[in-house]
Design an enzyme around this catalytic site. Structure first.
Site, PDB file in Angstrom:
ATOM      1  CG  ASP A  35     -38.150  51.761 -45.614  1.00 55.81           C
ATOM      2  OD1 ASP A  35     -37.154  51.410 -45.618  1.00 55.81           O
ATOM      3  OD2 ASP A  35     -38.648  52.042 -44.449  1.00 55.81           O
ATOM      4  CE  LYS A 120     -18.095  39.717 -22.873  1.00 54.39           C
ATOM      5  NZ  LYS A 120     -19.565  39.650 -22.653  1.00 54.39           N
ATOM      6  CB  CYS A 431     -42.421  76.867 -10.313  1.00 56.19           C
ATOM      7  SG  CYS A 431     -42.497  78.255  -9.601  1.00 56.19           S
TER       8      CYS A 431
HETATM    9  O1  I6G Z   1     -19.291  35.838 -25.033  1.00 57.47           O
HETATM   10  C1  I6G Z   1     -18.512  36.303 -26.003  1.00 57.47           C
HETATM   11  C2  I6G Z   1     -18.517  37.513 -26.602  1.00 57.47           C
HETATM   12  C3  I6G Z   1     -17.778  37.865 -27.428  1.00 57.47           C
HETATM   13  C4  I6G Z   1     -17.656  35.302 -26.213  1.00 57.47           C
HETATM   14  C5  I6G Z   1     -16.455  35.652 -26.950  1.00 57.47           C
HETATM   15  C6  I6G Z   1     -16.646  36.916 -27.832  1.00 57.47           C
HETATM   16  O2  I6G Z   1     -15.726  37.112 -28.653  1.00 57.47           O
HETATM   17  C7  I6G Z   1     -15.661  38.332 -29.382  1.00 57.47           C
HETATM   18  N1  I6G Z   1     -15.511  34.689 -27.457  1.00 57.47           N
HETATM   19  C8  I6G Z   1     -15.478  33.707 -26.936  1.00 57.47           C
HETATM   20  C9  I6G Z   1     -14.408  32.733 -27.336  1.00 57.47           C
HETATM   21  C10 I6G Z   1     -16.339  33.238 -25.913  1.00 57.47           C
HETATM   22  N2  I6G Z   1     -17.392  34.079 -25.560  1.00 57.47           N
HETATM   23  C11 I6G Z   1     -16.451  32.036 -25.282  1.00 57.47           C
END
Ligand code: I6G
Length: 754
Positions: A35, A120, A431
């Site tokens: 850092d 996701k 306790c």
């Molecule tokens: O909301 C989303 C999360 C991840 C996505 C997505 C995604 O791709 C990894 N890809 C698309 C095409 C869309 N929403 C519409």
């Protein structure tokens, strides 16, 4: 010969170096320089820019501190709609997804479909617009057609480049992706909030959303946000590659962060394998995810199959079992752990979360219950992540009609009815019936038999567990009533070992008062404090007869102020003297729970206290024992006042446990082998620091707060910081946990002289 750089070149080189380190740190959690080195680079750039203000550009890393606060965010229309994704929740729905694709594209089963797979992220969608390589807009998804213009905030997110690197980017490039908060940053942010007494965020997603939608960009700049791109909006040149995977690689070349888990998989089998793999490693990722996304990799196929109004037909999110769900709290109960910790637990209407049905969730401790203000009947958010025990995260809907009182810590143990103690300033309540409490039985007996207690050779943990499980032993005194036959019946116990154990039990009956006190397992009474008490008071009767008045001080000045405060308002405005909240109505820091016990001991009720004069309220303790403060006084008196503890002690004495004259034990002889030694304690150790301090002080050591040449030892636990560095610099001996134990053991060796 080394070429000298122009100021412009130097500035450019510094910017690109800092951008690189920002990516390593904020995107990949993999800093390559310390850092301090990063700070030095940034300062060098700041200095150069201060000397040449004409060279400052909006995309310099020095410009990420955040603009002035806004009144509101403007709305911006998206050039192409920001779609959402269809979901699949099981393998059948994934198979249906592929079937629909094959049908629409007229593909036979023999033709493989390639998908781009990625986790996701559980964050929020963002559209980034680059014009001629410069970031010009950051907008939230909003309703998909238009979102909020959060550009000032986006500019502070160090994972997002303010200008694209490399070459070949189109004039207009819109990148879509997810803003998220890595777990480590989230934990740190909540820890800071807790320390400042502020509200914490429920989960990283909410923290990311709250941070991105701050009207003051200077606040957003302080939040540990990150970003991964997953797709595209408007692109002035049309496609940047023929496959989704190649498009993502091009983004990477321009320094836009993409997921390190991107992978091309083949067919539905490839999708399922990828899904199972990510599900397995989910808890090792640096951020929360809620599933995986699969997209047809070939952009020409994507185009042929098209989108419905809400979502593309060429992509699907295969969701993981939710890690958070809402449910109703049916009751709040208290569980006693094997070491006596009393933990509030919410009994829930069963709910499927994190892949299992959950009907209990921990509330950790009373501070957490108060902070979240969870009450029976509330609808709450429950979280179960990985192997972690389910917890109540927050109240979603407080349905409080007729239930306006917050949950209180019970005064007595639900298992053994002993008093529950919560030492001042500690989150965990315990306790006090260690000797007797069913929940703590095994641990209490193991402790009783341990080397520094009655040292019963051959009575190992496994054996204790058998004895307790077969109900042969309920308290330590029962050990002395065991017969050879009972022992020989136990698993892996031959006649010979049974006899050996009986001999060891017999031998243990002669002990020292210090060991005996330690063996009782009284909260806060370590080996050294037990010896100190034995030495100071000389016999068990005196220790068992201790009163609060013997140990707890109320100064005359404090008494006078309390007297005045008591009479400043009408009698009926005070709570009863034994109400746990009595002291909170007075603004006296010194008036702890132990002082309240002292007042109860002296006056028994409010009327007597109100009738007393200030001089009677004052208390000068008869005893002053090194290391015994209000917390320990409370633990001692509470323990010995409980009838069942006195009964076990009497049973032990009847069984023949005794100690010859206390002065014969070396550790009780008043020797102070550490007299004249100055010791500093730092870092995290396995016991509370106060306990270690009093152990060392009882042996004569002086404990100080800072390391100097005069320090004899530094006791350094985990995460010891500057004190350790200083001790090493000054050559002060450093002891770790085992070194400390060796020091204590050596100081307890019986003296061989005289
Ligand atoms: O909301 C989303 C999360 C991840 C996505 C997505 C995604 O791709 C990894 N890809 C698309 C095409 C869309 N929403 C519409």
């Amino acid at each position: 010969m080394k070429k000298t750089l122009t100021v412009e070149q130097k500035i450019e080189a510094l910017r690109s170096e800092i951008d690189h380190h920002n990516r390593q740190y904020y995107v990949y959690d993999d800093p390559v320089i310390p850092d301090a080195e990063y700070d030095r680079l940034l300062r060098e750039l700041q200095d150069l820019e201060a000397q040449h203000p004409g060279l400052i550009t909006p995309d310099s890393p020095t410009q990420r501190v955040g603009d002035k606060p806004l009144d509101a965010f403007d709305t911006v229309a998206h050039s192409l709609p920001m779609l959402s994704l269809d979901n699949a929740f099981d393998e059948q729905e994934m198979a249906d997804f592929e079937r629909r694709i094959r049908d629409r594209l007229n593909l036979s089963e023999a033709e493989p479909i390639h998908y781009l797979a990625e986790p996701k992220l559980d964050g929020l969608a963002l559209n980034l617009r680059y014009e001629k390589g410069r970031l010009t807009l950051g907008a939230t998804r909003g309703d998909g057609t238009s979102g909020e213009n959060v550009t000032s905030n986006v500019r502070t997110i160090k994972a997002i480049p303010l200008k694209l690197s490399g070459e070949g980017w189109p004039d207009v490039l819109e990148v879509r992706g997810e803003v998220f908060m890595p777990r480590k940053g989230f934990d740190r942010l909540n820890q800071q909030a807790r320390e400042a007494g502020e509200k914490t965020f429920v989960n990283p997603r909410n923290a990311a959303a709250g941070s991105l939608r701050q009207l003051d960009p200077r606040l957003t700049a302080k939040r540990p946000l990150s970003f991964f791109a997953y797709g595209f909006g408007q692109i002035s040149s049309g496609r940047i590659a023929a496959r989704q995977s190649d498009c993502m690689n091009r983004l990477f070349q321009w320094d836009i962060p993409i997921s390190p888990q991107l992978e091309v998989v083949v067919g539905i089998e490839g999708c399922l394998e990828y899904y199972n793999h990510i599900l397995r490693v989910r808890d090792d990722l640096l951020y929360d995810i809620d599933g995986v996304v699969f997209k047809i990799d070939d952009l020409a196929l994507q185009e042929r199959i098209g989108s419905v109004s809400r979502a593309p037909r060429w992509a699907i999110a295969y969701k993981f079992p939710a890690q958070e769900e809402t449910t109703r709290v049916e009751s709040i109960e208290f569980q006693v752990g094997r070491t006596g910790a009393v933990t509030p637990v919410a009994r829930l209407q069963p709910v499927f979360v994190g892949g299992v049905t959950v009907s209990n969730a921990t509330l950790h401790n009373m501070d957490e219950v108060a902070r979240k203000d969870v009450r029976p009947g509330d609808t709450v958010m429950v979280r179960r992540a990985g192997d972690v025990i389910p917890e109540v995260v927050s109240v979603v809907d407080p349905n409080r009609e007729g239930r306006s009182r917050p949950v209180e810590l019970p005064t007595h143990c639900p298992v053994c009815n002993s008093q529950i103690l919560r030492p001042e300033g500690e989150a965990v309540a315990r306790c006090s019936g260690g000797l007797f409490c069913g929940a703590q039985r095994k641990e209490a007996i193991k402790h009783f038999a341990s080397r520094k207690a009655l040292d019963i050779e051959g009575l190992g943990d496994k054996l204790v567990e058998q004895l307790v499980e077969q109900e042969l032993v309920k308290d330590p005194a029962d050990l002395y009533a065991l017969s050879k036959e009972q022992l020989a019946d136990l698993e892996r116990m031959a006649d010979k070992s049974a006899q050996n154990l009986l001999d060891a039990l017999e031998k243990s009956k002669i002990t020292t008062l210090g060991r005996f006190l330690y063996a009782l397992g009284i909260m806060g009474i370590g080996e050294t404090m037990a010896n100190t008490l034995a030495r100071s008071l000389g016999n068990l009767e005196a220790i068992m007869a201790l009163r609060f008045a013997d140990m707890v001080e109320i100064k005359s000045s404090q008494a006078a102020k309390l007297h005045q405060a008591l009479h400043a308002v009408p009698r009926k405005q005070h709570l009863p003297l034994d109400d746990p909240d009595f002291a909170t109505n007075f603004d006296f820091k010194w008036l702890t729970r132990t002082h309240m016990h002292l007042l109860m001991e002296k006056f028994s009720d409010l009327d007597n206290l109100m009738a007393a004069e200030a001089k009677d309220i004052a208390n000068i303790p008869r005893l002053s024992i090194d290391g015994v403060g209000t917390v320990l006084a409370d633990q001692l008196v509470t323990f010995f006042r409980q009838e069942h503890n006195r009964e076990v002690i009497a049973k032990l004495q009847q069984a023949g446990v005794h100690w010859p004259d206390a002065s014969s034990a070396a550790s009780e002889s008043g020797e102070r082998p550490l007299e004249g030694k100055t010791i500093v304690i730092t870092g995290t150790l396995s016991r509370p620091r106060d306990e270690i301090k009093s152990d060392l002080e009882a042996l004569g050591a002086k404990i100080t707060g800072s390391v100097s040449k005069k320090t004899d030892y530094l006791i350094a636990g985990e995460a010891a910081g500057s004190k350790l560095a200083k001790a090493e610099k000054l050559g002060v001996p450093v002891l770790d946990e085992s070194g400390l134990q060796a020091l204590l053991d050596a100081s307890h060796q019986p003296s061989t002289e005289g």
